[in-house]
Design an enzyme around this catalytic site. Structure first.
Site, PDB file in Angstrom:
ATOM      1  N   TYR A 175     -57.575  34.353  -2.924  1.00 46.84           N
ATOM      2  CA  TYR A 175     -56.490  35.263  -3.263  1.00 46.84           C
ATOM      3  C   TYR A 175     -56.346  35.363  -4.781  1.00 46.84           C
ATOM      4  CZ  TYR A 175     -54.485  35.519   1.497  1.00 46.84           C
ATOM      5  OH  TYR A 175     -54.263  35.765   2.824  1.00 46.84           O
TER       6      TYR A 175
ATOM      7  N   ASP B 222     -53.086  29.038   9.315  1.00 48.88           N
ATOM      8  CA  ASP B 222     -52.137  29.657   8.391  1.00 48.88           C
ATOM      9  C   ASP B 222     -50.691  29.246   8.632  1.00 48.88           C
ATOM     10  OD1 ASP B 222     -53.982  31.069   6.914  1.00 48.88           O
ATOM     11  OD2 ASP B 222     -53.859  32.854   8.162  1.00 48.88           O
TER      12      ASP B 222
END
Length: 470
Positions: free
Chosen positions: A402, A149
């Site tokens: 997402y 990330d």
């Protein structure tokens, strides 16, 4: 006629033609310079005109000289007023496709960035897709390990909506491994979070220039929305989290004007968890539907007023919309407390429609696959399970990820309400597939006055790529 006479005759004719040609050119120049300006029509000389191309205004300064046009493209002037954004949301009966970038399919042979966290935000004149790159391209050795990330190579970049995140059309916005961005009517504002986990910094940019900073206050991965922030009458709002992802953290709402922070408030939410809020303007307030990464499979709801007072709780609907989650039939819902006792989660969204709610969720209860959006009667205020509409966007045989919200401003639509829109990220590669990389593409949908048939607008890339076979 002897040979010498023939040569003289041919030479004389050729010379005569040359002289005639010169005379014609002299007459043409004389008419152009002396006669045409006298006809009183000077409108085409040194003229600035405005032409429209695909909803984008391009200003051209056209200078005409001897039938030759010299065209100079002039930068679009900044708007002289802030967007209002106090209108209500339009009522949506369904959601129609707005754009699809197909970035991973194109990236198998094109120069396309490895990305995650794509989102959309709009100015008065255009919508753009934003994404956080990994500083590498698909099908390249530097894509190895991009499941991570946070890294110093991650940057927020953007393209016009519908374009793939390619190196030729992408525009740099900020150094960031977490970000949000929105337009106040005059300029774009960006918040880009970067730096080490314990001392991350959020840099505020306005009009492309750094204007303010927010230091990590809890020392535990300061992070923000990964979707559009919200501007109302020139003031822009966003939500940040600092603290653990699997227990109580700290949450703040911020307000800025022209890139300078003018207010912030601590959000008290004991026992609840807020991350990655998806926010939109509605009737002069900011409404956010967020992610509970601690326990709840229902989503936190945060409503922020212009003075930074707020209401916080959970989406009341009697259906869970986080992933992983349990069976719908076993879920009761709560307006105030986390329900479901499932850790982890995924960024998602919802839209208030009066007292109904549109809520997006993966079709799978256990993994990030498939995507549907449900309209639940009275779901904003009651623990209702009554689905009055359902639309499939990605079928359950394909990966999703997402999702988040944004609105089309009235300056774009010429309507008296804000059109609700959402995007769905479709993650490919690690950890679910046998590749060395992780990236995503997206599908974008906007509310319309018609019901739209179910279909699957999935990513569609055929994996593995060549780099994965080496």
């Amino acid at each position: 006629m002897n040979p010498n006479q023939k040569i003289i005759t041919i030479g004389s004719v050729s010379l005569g033609l040359v002289v005639l040609n010169i005379l014609l050119h002299i007459v043409s120049i004389t008419i152009t310079v002396l006669v045409l300006p006298g006809n009183g029509n000077n409108g085409s000389c040194n003229e600035t005109v405005i032409r429209e191309y695909n909803e984008t205004v391009r200003i051209e300064k056209i200078t005409q000289w001897h039938n030759t046009n010299v065209i100079e493209y002039i930068e679009r002037p900044e708007s002289d007023h802030f967007m209002n954004n106090t209108e209500p949301l339009c009522d949506a009966k369904g959601f129609a496709p707005f754009s699809k970038d197909n970035g991973i399919r194109i990236g198998s042979r094109g120069h396309v960035f490895v990305i995650r966290e794509p989102f959309v935000s709009c100015s008065p004149t255009e919508c753009r897709t934003f994404f956080i790159t990994q500083g590498s391209l698909l099908n390249d050795k530097h894509s190895n390990g991009t499941v991570k990330d946070r890294s110093p190579y991650r940057t927020l970049m953007s393209v016009e909506i519908g374009q793939s995140p390619n190196v030729y059309q992408a525009r740099f916005e900020a150094v960031a491994w977490s970000a949000t961005r929105c337009h106040d009517g005059k300029k774009w504002m960006t918040i880009g979070v970067t730096g080490p986990d314990a001392k991350a910094v959020a840099v505020v940019h306005y009009g492309g220039i750094p204007t303010d900073v927010i230091q990590s206050w809890a020392g535990d991965i300061l992070r923000t929305q990964e979707s559009s922030c919200t501007c109302i009458q020139g003031e822009c709002y966003w939500v940040m989290t600092d603290g653990p992802a699997n227990r109580q953290a700290q949450y703040r709402a911020f307000k800025a004007k022209q890139g300078k922070i003018i207010g912030q408030t601590e959000i008290s939410f004991n026992g609840g968890h807020i991350e990655e809020c998806s926010c939109y303007p509605n009737e002069g307030k900011v409404e956010c539907v967020c992610r509970d990464n601690w326990t709840g499979t229902n989503r936190p709801v945060l409503v922020i007023s212009p003075d930074l007072s707020y209401r916080v709780g959970y989406l009341c609907a009697g259906l869970p919309s986080d992933t992983p989650r349990g069976e719908d039939s076993q879920f009761t819902g709560s307006c105030t407390s986390p329900m479901g006792n499932q850790g982890y989660g995924v960024k998602g969204f919802g839209f208030r429609q009066g007292i109904d709610v549109w809520m997006g969720r993966t079709i799978s209860r256990t993994s990030r696959s498939g995507f549907e959006i449900l309209r639940v009667r009275n779901g904003w205020v009651q623990n209702s399970k009554e689905q009055i509409k359902r639309q499939v966007v990605v079928d359950n045989l394909n990966w999703s990820g997402y999702s988040g919200s944004f609105t089309l401003p009235v300056e774009l639509t010429k309507r008296n309400c804000l059109v609700p829109c959402f995007w769905v990220e479709m993650i490919r590669g690690k950890p679910e597939e046998k590749t060395i990389w992780t990236s995503s593409s997206s599908i974008v949908m906007c509310g319309v006055d018609h019901e739209i048939a179910d279909w699957s607008w999935h990513d569609g890339a055929i994996l593995p790529f060549d780099i994965d076979k080496m």
